[in-house]
Design a protein around this motif. Structure first.
Motif, PDB file in Angstrom:
ATOM      1  N   LEU A   6       0.733  -1.154   0.011  1.00  0.00           N
ATOM      2  CA  LEU A   6       0.161   0.171  -0.092  1.00  0.00           C
ATOM      3  C   LEU A   6       0.860   1.232  -0.110  1.00  0.00           C
ATOM      4  O   LEU A   6       0.513   2.150  -0.768  1.00  0.00           O
ATOM      5  N   ARG A   9       2.462   1.709  -3.629  1.00  0.00           N
ATOM      6  CA  ARG A   9       1.347   2.137  -4.629  1.00  0.00           C
ATOM      7  C   ARG A   9       0.940   3.533  -4.377  1.00  0.00           C
ATOM      8  O   ARG A   9       0.971   4.345  -5.135  1.00  0.00           O
ATOM      9  N   HIS A  10       1.002   4.108  -3.039  1.00  0.00           N
ATOM     10  CA  HIS A  10       0.563   5.245  -2.849  1.00  0.00           C
ATOM     11  C   HIS A  10       1.705   6.189  -2.999  1.00  0.00           C
ATOM     12  O   HIS A  10       1.385   7.428  -3.847  1.00  0.00           O
ATOM     13  N   GLN A  11       2.920   5.856  -3.054  1.00  0.00           N
ATOM     14  CA  GLN A  11       4.104   6.504  -3.535  1.00  0.00           C
ATOM     15  C   GLN A  11       3.958   6.939  -5.122  1.00  0.00           C
ATOM     16  O   GLN A  11       4.332   8.063  -5.493  1.00  0.00           O
ATOM     17  N   THR A  32      -6.356   8.663  -6.482  1.00  0.00           N
ATOM     18  CA  THR A  32      -5.954   7.249  -6.300  1.00  0.00           C
ATOM     19  C   THR A  32      -4.980   7.088  -5.034  1.00  0.00           C
ATOM     20  O   THR A  32      -5.089   6.406  -4.008  1.00  0.00           O
ATOM     21  N   ALA A  33      -4.056   8.409  -4.816  1.00  0.00           N
ATOM     22  CA  ALA A  33      -3.217   8.251  -3.694  1.00  0.00           C
ATOM     23  C   ALA A  33      -4.195   8.700  -2.297  1.00  0.00           C
ATOM     24  O   ALA A  33      -3.928   7.851  -1.266  1.00  0.00           O
ATOM     25  N   ARG A  34      -5.180   9.365  -2.525  1.00  0.00           N
ATOM     26  CA  ARG A  34      -5.924   9.423  -1.319  1.00  0.00           C
ATOM     27  C   ARG A  34      -6.469   8.152  -0.752  1.00  0.00           C
ATOM     28  O   ARG A  34      -6.806   7.833   0.438  1.00  0.00           O
ATOM     29  N   TYR A  36      -5.501   5.322  -1.406  1.00  0.00           N
ATOM     30  CA  TYR A  36      -4.482   4.506  -0.711  1.00  0.00           C
ATOM     31  C   TYR A  36      -4.006   5.058   0.735  1.00  0.00           C
ATOM     32  O   TYR A  36      -3.801   4.263   1.789  1.00  0.00           O
ATOM     33  N   GLU A  37      -4.253   6.293   1.017  1.00  0.00           N
ATOM     34  CA  GLU A  37      -4.127   6.943   2.274  1.00  0.00           C
ATOM     35  C   GLU A  37      -5.070   6.450   3.197  1.00  0.00           C
ATOM     36  O   GLU A  37      -4.748   5.843   4.265  1.00  0.00           O
ATOM     37  N   ILE A  40      -4.349   2.732   4.094  1.00  0.00           N
ATOM     38  CA  ILE A  40      -2.909   2.778   5.058  1.00  0.00           C
ATOM     39  C   ILE A  40      -3.610   2.949   6.496  1.00  0.00           C
ATOM     40  O   ILE A  40      -2.852   2.396   7.216  1.00  0.00           O
TER      41      ILE A  40
END
Length: 56
Positions: A6, A9-11, A32-34, A36-37, A40
């Motif tokens: 996770l 993928r976030h990075q 997408t990053a949000r 994953y946040e 996480i």
């Protein structure tokens, strides 16, 4: 998906957002990053880890 996956993928989503050619692509990768946040933070909570993710 484990926590390391996770985080990776976030990075990657953040890097893609930073180098996006269009606003639409940037917004998509940011979204997408949000997502994953959120995942996480959920996993960290389950594992008993403290602290929240902080945007740089």
């Amino acid at each position: 998906m484990d926590l390391n996956d996770l985080l990776h993928r976030h990075q990657v989503a953040l890097m893609r957002a930073a180098s996006a050619a269009t606003n639409e692509a940037r917004e998509s990768h940011d979204g997408t990053a949000r997502c994953y946040e959120t995942k996480i933070e959920t996993v960290r909570s389950i594992l008993g880890a403290s602290g929240r993710m902080v945007a740089a």
